[in-house]
Design a protein around this motif. Structure first.
Motif, PDB file in Angstrom:
ATOM      1  N   ALA A  47       0.833  -1.196   0.000  1.00 17.64           N
ATOM      2  CA  ALA A  47       0.000   0.000   0.000  1.00 17.64           C
ATOM      3  C   ALA A  47       0.873   1.254   0.000  1.00 17.64           C
ATOM      4  CB  ALA A  47      -0.917  -0.012   1.216  1.00 17.64           C
ATOM      5  N   GLN A  52      -1.954   1.781  -6.328  1.00 12.94           N
ATOM      6  CA  GLN A  52      -2.855   0.844  -6.995  1.00 12.94           C
ATOM      7  C   GLN A  52      -2.980  -0.477  -6.245  1.00 12.94           C
ATOM      8  OE1 GLN A  52      -0.963   0.388 -10.897  1.00 12.94           O
ATOM      9  NE2 GLN A  52      -0.313   2.494 -10.505  1.00 12.94           N
ATOM     10  N   THR A  55      -6.374  -1.934  -4.215  1.00 12.71           N
ATOM     11  CA  THR A  55      -7.660  -1.745  -4.886  1.00 12.71           C
ATOM     12  C   THR A  55      -8.250  -3.113  -5.159  1.00 12.71           C
ATOM     13  OG1 THR A  55      -6.597  -1.791  -7.048  1.00 12.71           O
ATOM     14  CG2 THR A  55      -6.885   0.381  -6.038  1.00 12.71           C
ATOM     15  N   ALA A  56      -9.580  -3.157  -5.144  1.00 13.16           N
ATOM     16  CA  ALA A  56     -10.258  -4.436  -5.361  1.00 13.16           C
ATOM     17  C   ALA A  56      -9.832  -5.021  -6.696  1.00 13.16           C
ATOM     18  CB  ALA A  56     -11.763  -4.240  -5.309  1.00 13.16           C
ATOM     19  N   ASN A  57      -9.716  -4.162  -7.685  1.00 14.19           N
ATOM     20  CA  ASN A  57      -9.349  -4.629  -9.021  1.00 14.19           C
ATOM     21  C   ASN A  57      -7.990  -5.316  -9.003  1.00 14.19           C
ATOM     22  OD1 ASN A  57      -9.449  -4.885 -11.892  1.00 14.19           O
ATOM     23  ND2 ASN A  57      -7.975  -3.196 -11.960  1.00 14.19           N
ATOM     24  N   ASN A  58      -7.022  -4.680  -8.349  1.00 18.85           N
ATOM     25  CA  ASN A  58      -5.677  -5.267  -8.312  1.00 18.85           C
ATOM     26  C   ASN A  58      -5.670  -6.570  -7.526  1.00 18.85           C
ATOM     27  OD1 ASN A  58      -2.760  -5.301  -8.686  1.00 18.85           O
ATOM     28  ND2 ASN A  58      -2.692  -4.873  -6.492  1.00 18.85           N
TER      29      ASN A  58
END
Lengths: 347, 509
Positions: A47, A52, A55-58
Motif C-alpha cells: 500500500a 494501486q 484496490t479491489a481490481n488489483n
C-alpha cells in the motif's frame, strides 16, 4: 467378531465437549496462521509503495487470478508432501495435459493433430493421460520404492519432451469456447479462476482435515511403518495421491490455458520451484505428515502479493527470481526457529 | 583407593549408578587380567549394559573407580573409549565401502598434501586381516561379505586403533553354527596374541568354548566370579536367577503346577497350528483361551516376535494356520486381522507404534479411523473423542489433552497410546510385543493393572516379552528356542526353570 463383546475397562465414558481452544490446537490454527503477520506486513508495504495495490481490481484480478493456477498445483503438491512423498513432474503435467487436449482438437493447419476431436473428448483424453502418469509415478515410488526425486525428475523431463514433440515447439492458439470458458467466465463479477481455486481449496481442506483417507495420508507421511502396522493400505494410498496430484495439475493446466487463451510448448516450465516455495513457506513439511491447506493458501497468497508488489513497483523482472530465492531461504530459517520450540514434555 | 595392578587389564571397584529411582548398579566389581577372556553374564536388568556403557565411557559412574590398561600398556584411571575395542551386535560397517576402507574409516592415513593415502589403507587392512587368515577379502565390498567375514572386519577395525582389550557383545548373533565355531577359534588365537576379551552373550554354551572365567551380575552386583572350568550351565543359571543349589533341587522335585484361575478361562479362542515363517519360526503350535494371559519368550532371534507378528497379520505365514474365533488368519492382512478381533502392540513404538506429529487422540484411534465416519463420510469429531476418552481411561494416559502431539509425551505415555491403539478396535485378543519396553516403573505398574483388567473382562492376551515382570502376570509362559516351541511353564514356575528353558536347556516340566 465373537458374540461376546467385552467393554473397555476403566473409567466410564465422559463425553467432554469440544472447546474452541482444543479445536484450534487440533487443526493447528496457531501454526496455520503463522504467516498472517507476514501477509499483513506485505500488504502494508504494498500500500505504501503503490497506490494501486490496495484496490479491489488489483487484489482480485491480479493477485488472486494469477495465483489461482499456482494455488491449485500447490494444493496437489501439498497433499503429496503431507503423504510423505513429492512430485516434481506436476509442472510438466500442467503443460502436457492441455497441450494434448488442444492438439487433439485443432486442425493440422494451425499446429494441431487434425483429428478434429470434440473439446469434451479431448478433456477426457487429457485426464486419462494424467491418470496414467500418476499410476506410473505411484507404482515406481510406492511399489518399486524407487527414489521419488529421480522418478519424478525423469518424468518431468519426459513429459516436457512430449509437450515439445506434440507442439513442435509452437504455441497453439485459436481455442474453442469450451477452453476459453475456464479463463474468462465471471460469477458474481469474480473470475471463475478464483472460484475454482476456492472450491479446490475448501474441498482439499475438508478432505485432509476430516475425511478418513485424509487422516490416513497424514499418518502415512508422519510414520509410514506405524500407518501400515495400524492396517492402513499404504501402497494403495501412495499410488492414489500421485494419481490425484496429476489429475489436479492437469486441471490447473487447463485453467492456465483458458486464461491466456493459448498453450505454449513451455507452459508450466519452472512452476514447480514456486510450488515448493509456497508449500514450504506455508508450513508443509518436506518430511511429510505436517502442514495444512490453510497454510498452503497463506504461502500462495504471500508469494502472490510479493510478486504483485514487485511488478507494481517496477522492479525489473530479472531480479524477481533472486528475491524469491531470498524469501524461501528466510522462510526456512524462520521455520527452523519456530519448530525448535516443541521440546516440552509431559510426564 | 587401590592402585591398579599392572597385570590387570581392567580393574573396576565399587561401581554404583542410578537412573532416577532405578538403581542400575549397586556395587559392581570387575577385575580382568591382561590376556584373559572373561564372560560377563546376567539377566536383562542385571546391570550388564550399564557396566559396559561405563567401561567405554558412555555413562559416568556415581561412585567407584575404573582403571584400564591403555594401548601403550599404561594403566589409566577412568573409562576409555580409546583403550577398548567394542564390537556390538549391530553392525557399524558401511556396506557400500570396501573392507580396507571400512577398517580405516574416519582415520584415513594421509599423504603429504592431505590427500588420502590409498596404498597405506590397503596395507593397514591387509596387515590386520593377515592375523586372521582373511587377507583375501581386503578389496571386497562389505555388502558382499558373509556374516562371519563382516564380524571379523568389525573386530579388525576395532583393534586397528591400538587397543588391547576387545569387548564382544553377542558376537554370534546372525552367524550359523559353523561360522560361530570359526569365530571361537579366531577369538582363541586372538588371546594368544595377548588381547584381553570381554565376552557378553546370552548363549551360555558359548561361554565354555571361549572364556577362561565368568563374572555374573545380578541386581547391580557381581555375585560370582569363577573359572569356567569350575562351573556348569546349571550352576550359572541358578546364580543368574539367584537361587541356591538346594533350592533349585528342591523346587525341581515338586513341580508345583498351579492352575490359577482355570475356572475363569473360557473356550479356546486362538489356535495356531504348524506356523512357519521362513527359518525364524518352525512349525509352532499354540492356543490361547478366552480370559487367558499367555506369555511368549525366548532369546533374541528365537522366533517369538515373528510368531506374534504373524498372528497379528503383520507377517504372512509360509506354512500353517492361525484360527481366531473361526476366522482363518495368518495371511499378513492387517485389516482382516483387526476385523477378526485381534489387536496388536508392535515391538518398537518409535518404529511402527505411533505417528509423532499426530495428536494423542488420532494415534489412539488410527486402527479404526474408517469406523469413525459421521455425516458425509467425514470423521465425526464427537465420536472420535468419545472413543478416545474410553481408551485413555482404560490405559490411564496422562496428557495435556486429546489434541496434544504424541511426540510431546513421556515414553510411558507414548506406550500407553500405542496400547490404546491396539484396543481401539475392541478386540477379543491382544497380541503385545514388549508392552513395557522403555517405560518407567510407575507406568509399568499402570500398564499391568490395565492388562489384568482386560484379562478379567474375558479378553485373551498374548504377551511377547523377555522381561520377567511382564511374564509374571501370565497364566502360562511359552518358551521358544531356535524357532521352535521349546517349553511351556505354568504360572508358579521357578525362575531357574524359565532361565534354563530360555537358554535351551531341556525343561524339567
Amino acid at each position: 467378531m465373537s458374540t461376546h463383546t467385552p467393554t473397555v475397562a476403566g473409567t466410564p465414558t465422559s463425553r467432554r465437549p469440544l472447546n474452541i481452544i482444543d479445536q484450534a490446537r487440533s487443526s493447528g490454527w496457531a501454526r496455520e496462521l503463522a504467516l498472517l503477520p507476514a501477509i499483513i506486513l506485505a500488504m502494508v508495504i504494498g500500500a505504501i509503495l503503490s497506490p494501486q495495490f490496495l484496490t479491489a481490481n488489483n487484489l482480485l484480478n491480479n493477485v488472486l487470478v494469477t495465483s489461482a493456477v499456482l494455488g491449485i498445483v500447490v494444493i496437489a503438491e501439498s497433499i503429496i508432501l503431507i503423504s510423505g512423498y513429492f512430485d516434481l513432474s506436476l509442472e510438466s503435467v500442467v503443460g502436457l495435459a492441455p497441450m494434448l487436449a488442444v492438439w487433439l482438437v485443432l486442425p493440422a493447419a494451425v499446429g494441431g493433430s487434425g483429428f478434429g476431436w470434440s473439446p469434451w473428448g479431448a478433456f477426457a483424453a487429457m485426464f486419462v493421460l494424467s491418470i496414467v502418469i500418476g499410476l506410473i509415478n505411484g507404482f515406481l515410488v510406492g511399489k518399486l520404492k524407487l527414489n521419488a526425486f529421480m522418478v519424478t525428475l525423469a518424468m518431468l523431463t519426459l513429459l516436457r519432451g512430449l509437450t515439445m514433440g506434440l507442439s513442435g515447439g509452437k504455441t497453439l492458439s485459436g481455442l474453442p469456447a469450451e477452453f476459453l470458458a475456464l479463463g474468462n467466465t465471471k460469477w458474481f463479477g469474480i473470475s471463475i479462476q478464483i472460484w475454482l481455486f476456492a472450491i479446490f481449496l475448501v474441498a482439499a481442506a475438508v478432505f485432509m482435515r476430516s475425511h478418513p483417507v485424509g487422516r490416513k495420508l497424514y499418518a502415512m507421511g508422519g510414520n509410514n511403518a506405524a500407518a501400515a502396522a495400524a492396517g492402513i493400505k499404504t501402497l494403495r494410498l501412495t499410488i492414489g495421491v500421485f494419481v490425484a496430484g496429476a489429475i489436479i495439475a492437469a486441471f490447473a493446466g487447463l485453467m492456465l490455458t483458458g486464461r491466456i487463451a493459448s498453450v505454449t510448448a513451455n507452459q508450466g516450465d519452472g512452476l514447480i520451484f514456486t510450488v515448493f516455495a509456497a508449500a514450504v513457506i506455508g508450513g508443509i513439511s518436506l518430511n511429510g505428515g505436517k502442514g495444512s491447506m490453510i497454510g498452503a493458501l497463506s504461502g500462495v497468497l504471500l508469494l502472490g502479493i510479493i510478486q504483485n508488489i514487485l511488478v507494481l513497483s517496477q522492479v525489473p523482472s530479472f531480479w524477481i527470481k533472486a528475491i524469491y530465492g531470498l524469501i524461501i531461504l528466510s522462510a526456512l530459517i524462520f521455520n527452523y526457529f519456530a519448530g525448535s520450540r516443541r521440546t516440552r514434555r509431559v510426564v | 583407593m587401590v592402585t591398579a595392578n599392572i597385570q590387570n587389564a581392567i580393574e573396576i571397584r565399587g561401581l554404583q549408578k542410578s537412573f532416577g529411582s532405578t538403581q542400575a548398579l549397586t556395587d559392581a566389581n570387575l577385575i580382568v587380567r591382561s590376556g584373559e577372556s572373561r564372560a560377563l553374564l546376567g539377566r536383562n536388568g542385571a546391570g550388564k549394559s550399564t557396566l559396559i556403557a561405563m567401561l567405554t565411557g558412555l555413562v559416568t559412574p556415581d561412585a567407584g573407580s575404573i582403571h584400564i590398561q591403555g594401548a601403550n600398556g599404561e594403566v589409566t584411571e577412568g573409562p576409555g573409549s580409546d583403550s577398548i575395542a567394542c564390537v556390538y551386535q549391530k553392525s557399524t560397517l558401511v556396506p557400500e565401502l570396501t573392507v580396507a576402507e571400512n577398517i580405516s574409516l574416519g582415520a584415513y592415513p594421509r599423504k603429504r598434501w592431505g590427500s588420502v593415502d590409498w596404498p597405506a589403507i590397503r596395507r593397514t587392512a591387509t596387515d590386520q586381516l593377515k592375523d586372521w587368515g582373511y587377507e583375501r577379502i581386503v578389496d571386497k565390498t562389505v555388502a558382499d561379505l558373509e556374516p562371519l567375514e563382516k564380524k571379523i572386519v568389525e573386530v579388525c577395525r576395532a583393534l586397528s586403533r591400538g587397543p588391547r582389550i576387545l569387548l564382544l557383545d553377542e558376537p554370534t548373533a546372525g552367524l550359523d553354527e559353523g561360522a560361530s565355531h570359526e569365530l571361537f577359534a579366531q577369538i582363541n588365537s586372538l588371546r594368544q596374541r595377548g588381547v584381553t576379551v570381554i565376552y557378553v552373550s546370552h548363549h551360555l554354551e558359548e561361554i565354555f568354548k571361549v572364556c577362561d572365567s565368568v563374572t555374573i551380575l545380578r541386581d547391580g552386583r557381581d555375585v560370582l566370579t569363577a573359572q569356567t572350568a569350575d562351573l556348569t550351565v546349571n550352576r550359572i543359571v541358578n546364580v543368574m536367577a539367584g537361587v541356591s543349589e538346594e533350592e533349585a533341587a528342591a523346587a525341581k522335585k515338586e513341580i508345583a503346577v498351579e492352575h490359577r484361575r482355570q475356572d475363569q478361562l473360557g473356550e479356546t479362542r486362538l489356535t495356531v497350528t504348524g506356523a512357519t515363517v521362513g527359518s525364524r519360526v518352525l512349525a509352532a503350535n499354540l492356543t490361547v483361551r478366552a480370559g487367558e494371559c499367555v506369555g511368549l519368550t525366548g532369546l533374541d532371534g528365537a522366533g517369538h516376535v515373528q510368531l506374534a507378528q504373524a498372528i497379528a497379520g503383520q507377517l504372512a505365514l509360509d506354512n500353517g494356520t492361525v484360527d481366531h474365533n473361526g476366522h482363518t488368519l495368518g495371511q499378513g492382512n492387517v485389516i482382516k486381522t483387526i476385523n477378526a478381533g485381534v489387536g496388536f502392540v508392535p515391538e518398537d513404538r518409535h518404529v511402527n507404534g505411533y505417528v509423532p506429529e499426530l495428536s494423542v487422540e488420532e494415534n489412539a484411534t488410527l486402527t479404526i479411523v474408517d469406523r469413525l465416519r459421521g455425516r458425509g463420510g467425514l470423521i465425526s469429531p464427537g465420536r472420535r473423542r468419545a472413543r478416545f476418552t474410553e481408551l485413555s481411561g482404560a490405559w490411564a494416559i496422562k496428557c495435556d489433552g486429546p489434541t496434544q502431539a504424541v511426540e510431546e509425551l513421556s515414553g510411558g505415555n507414548q506406550q500407553k497410546v500405542v496400547l490404546a491403539r491396539a484396543l481401539a478396535s475392541n478386540p477379543d485378543t491382544l497380541v503385545l510385543v514388549h508392552p513395557t519396553a522403555g517405560v518407567d516403573v510407575t507406568a509399568k505398574e499402570s500398564i499391568y493393572e490395565s492388562l489384568r483388567a482386560l484379562r478379567d473382562s474375558g479378553r485373551s492376551l498374548l504377551i511377547v516379552s523377555t522381561d520377567d515382570t511382564d511374564l509374571e502376570i501370565c497364566d502360562r509362559v511359552i518358551v521358544m528356542y531356535k524357532g521352535e516351541i521349546h517349553a511351556e511353564l505354568n504360572a508358579g514356575y521357578e525362575e531357574w526353570e524359565l532361565v534354563g528353558a530360555i537358554q535351551g536347556a531341556e525343561a524339567a516340566a
